[in-house]
Enzyme design. Structure first.
Site, PDB file in Angstrom:
ATOM      1  N   LYS A 117       0.825  -1.207   0.000  1.00  0.00           N
ATOM      2  CA  LYS A 117       0.000   0.000   0.000  1.00  0.00           C
ATOM      3  C   LYS A 117       0.862   1.261   0.000  1.00  0.00           C
ATOM      4  O   LYS A 117       0.609   2.201  -0.762  1.00  0.00           O
ATOM      5  CB  LYS A 117      -0.939  -0.008   1.215  1.00  0.00           C
ATOM      6  CG  LYS A 117      -1.992   1.102   1.203  1.00  0.00           C
ATOM      7  CD  LYS A 117      -3.224   0.696   1.975  1.00  0.00           C
ATOM      8  CE  LYS A 117      -3.019   0.704   3.474  1.00  0.00           C
ATOM      9  NZ  LYS A 117      -3.169   2.069   4.049  1.00  0.00           N
ATOM     10  N   SER A 118       1.900   1.274   0.829  1.00  0.00           N
ATOM     11  CA  SER A 118       2.760   2.463   0.915  1.00  0.00           C
ATOM     12  C   SER A 118       3.462   2.743  -0.409  1.00  0.00           C
ATOM     13  O   SER A 118       3.562   3.895  -0.848  1.00  0.00           O
ATOM     14  CB  SER A 118       3.804   2.273   2.024  1.00  0.00           C
ATOM     15  OG  SER A 118       3.194   2.181   3.285  1.00  0.00           O
TER      16      SER A 118
ATOM     17  N   GLN B 192       4.915   9.036   7.514  1.00  0.00           N
ATOM     18  CA  GLN B 192       4.036   9.992   6.840  1.00  0.00           C
ATOM     19  C   GLN B 192       4.512  11.420   7.059  1.00  0.00           C
ATOM     20  O   GLN B 192       4.552  12.222   6.108  1.00  0.00           O
ATOM     21  CB  GLN B 192       2.600   9.821   7.325  1.00  0.00           C
ATOM     22  CG  GLN B 192       1.969   8.505   6.878  1.00  0.00           C
ATOM     23  CD  GLN B 192       0.531   8.357   7.335  1.00  0.00           C
ATOM     24  OE1 GLN B 192       0.007   9.187   8.085  1.00  0.00           O
ATOM     25  NE2 GLN B 192      -0.118   7.298   6.905  1.00  0.00           N
TER      26      GLN B 192
ATOM     27  N   ASP C  12       1.821  -1.335  11.978  1.00  0.00           N
ATOM     28  CA  ASP C  12       0.548  -1.749  11.402  1.00  0.00           C
ATOM     29  C   ASP C  12       0.243  -3.221  11.665  1.00  0.00           C
ATOM     30  O   ASP C  12      -0.895  -3.664  11.465  1.00  0.00           O
ATOM     31  CB  ASP C  12       0.534  -1.497   9.892  1.00  0.00           C
ATOM     32  CG  ASP C  12       0.396  -0.023   9.562  1.00  0.00           C
ATOM     33  OD1 ASP C  12      -0.121   0.736  10.408  1.00  0.00           O
ATOM     34  OD2 ASP C  12       0.803   0.392   8.460  1.00  0.00           O
TER      35      ASP C  12
ATOM     36  N   LYS D  18      -4.333   5.859  14.808  1.00  0.00           N
ATOM     37  CA  LYS D  18      -4.508   5.177  13.520  1.00  0.00           C
ATOM     38  C   LYS D  18      -5.973   5.337  13.105  1.00  0.00           C
ATOM     39  O   LYS D  18      -6.669   6.236  13.561  1.00  0.00           O
ATOM     40  CB  LYS D  18      -4.092   3.709  13.651  1.00  0.00           C
ATOM     41  CG  LYS D  18      -2.586   3.514  13.795  1.00  0.00           C
ATOM     42  CD  LYS D  18      -1.874   3.845  12.493  1.00  0.00           C
ATOM     43  CE  LYS D  18      -0.400   3.554  12.534  1.00  0.00           C
ATOM     44  NZ  LYS D  18       0.253   3.800  11.239  1.00  0.00           N
TER      45      LYS D  18
END
Length: 428
Positions: A22-23, A169, A315, A342
């Site tokens: 995903k990242s 992020q 995560d 989160k």
């Protein structure tokens, strides 16, 4: 819509290729849109979050075509973006929201971003404040703490920023702004967070230096379109690694799993707990290295998860908590305050839901304590609209005695659209 799961103590056997990371998928579209020329992406994750990123850049005038898991981006470069006529909607994606703050701050455009109800509760000043030090003009609820956010792009100046908490992020947003800033942007990390942005900067032709937790990027560099191969997402693979370790008479082979050293903490935890696992590296020199991982039913023991490893598995903590319920002895997870901000407060969510299944688990200020092994039973679980809580509940159903009901299994599509197909494919 609720989903009821019941498995009669299945054996899990077979091969799985998990969806794209995903990242990396998010960043492939972002960097392809910044760069001049054509970028091709293979293995893209067709999850809701990543599709939101594509939609945002299409609204900025970037030509993006999707053909299955292949994506083609034809961009005029960041200076060729056009001001969107509508609000940029990021859905449930914190990565899209926070990283685009960095990108949009250095343009000449006025933009407004918002997301769903969950995004509306997640803190944005951790990104907005350092960007403001660079000259960014960002307005929003509670002085830019919450969406919707309005960004008036303009000239930026580099900063030397010490990270108060490990966050890829925040780091990435500052570096993306740094591409457009005057001077050399420096980010200092005490604990190393995932480094996909630094790796991808190099892939697109930028010069970035990383030494002893200090990342430096000279502003004014031009990126050039390239090809990006997205590895399988280790955060998605983690659910099947745990399933293979705790389900009876099981052996699962996971292929093309990204094993970036800033993301592989789950493998270290499994090894520390005595998992029967092997890792065969495919190409360690790739921009994002991958491996084939084999996991078998294991006799597990409790462990302590703390300190510098936490950013490498933040995560995966929900599924590690489930793993710990099947291990002999005490498992302690600490230094994980980041879980509170989160998609939901994952400390409380994990503890509340696993208790419903009979787990011996208690929350702490910065993590949780789990005593195992526990015989799990059925129950009705909340997912909180959080994909990782939903998948944790589904994997728990594989070892629970009785039905496990998930109130909203659809949220899993955010990162793993074909999750249940893969679960069903290995049940024997």
């Amino acid at each position: 819509m609720s989903t009821t799961l019941q498995y009669i103590q299945p054996s899990l056997q077979g091969d799985i290729t998990v969806p794209g990371d995903k990242s990396v998928s998010h960043r492939s579209v972002m960097f392809g849109s910044i760069a001049n020329g054509k970028t091709t992406v293979s293995g893209f994750l067709l999850g809701e979050d990543c599709l939101r990123t594509i939609d945002c850049f299409q609204k900025l005038g970037v030509d993006i075509e999707v053909d299955g898991t292949d994506v083609t981006i034809n961009s005029p470069g960041i200076d060729g973006w056009t001001e969107p006529k509508e609000v940029l909607y990021t859905g449930n994606s914190g990565t899209t929201t926070r990283l685009m703050l960095g990108l949009l701050s250095g343009t000449k455009l006025h933009t407004i971003m918002t997301g769903d109800a969950s995004i509306g509760k997640r803190p944005m000043r951790r990104v907005a404040d350092p960007l403001r030090l660079m000259g960014a003009q960002i307005a929003g609820r509670d002085n830019g703490q919450y969406t919707p956010l309005a960004i008036q792009g303009g000239p930026l100046k580099a900063i030397d920023y010490k990270m108060p908490v490990a966050s890829a992020q925040v780091k990435s947003a500052i570096l993306l702004a740094g591409i457009r800033a005057e001077g050399t942007t420096v980010v200092r990390e005490e604990e190393i967070s995932r480094d996909h942005t630094e790796r991808m900067l190099r892939q697109f032709g930028a010069t970035v230096t990383v030494e002893d937790g200090v990342v430096s990027l000279q502003g004014g560099q031009t990126l050039t379109g390239t090809h990006v191969n997205v590895p399988g997402d280790i955060s998605s693979a983690a659910f099947f690694l745990v399933a293979g370790a705790i389900a009876k008479n099981s052996k699962i082979v996971l292929k093309n799993v990204g094993v970036n050293e800033t993301r592989d903490g789950i493998l270290e935890v499994l090894q520390n707990m005595g998992a029967k696992m092997s890792v065969a590296i495919d190409d360690e020199n790739a921009a994002e290295p991958t491996a084939t991982i084999t996991i078998e039913t294991s006799n597990l023991k409790g462990t302590t998860v703390e300190g510098a490893i936490i950013p490498r598995l933040i995560d995966e903590i929900p599924i590690i908590a489930l793993l710990a319920t099947q291990a002999a002895g005490k498992t302690i997870i600490k230094d994980a305050e980041e879980l509170k901000v989160k998609e939901t407060n994952r400390i409380d969510a994990v503890v509340n839901e696993l208790k419903k299944l009979g787990a011996n688990i208690e929350a702490t200020d910065d993590g949780m304590v789990i005593e195992g092994p526990a015989s799990l039973h059925g129950g009705s679980l909340r997912t909180y609209g959080d994909h990782r809580i939903g998948m944790m509940g589904a994997i728990a159903a594989l070892v629970a005695d009785g039905e496990v009901e998930l109130d909203d299994a659809d949220c899993i599509a955010v990162s793993y659209p074909n999750f249940f197909d893969h679960v069903n494919s290995i049940i024997k």
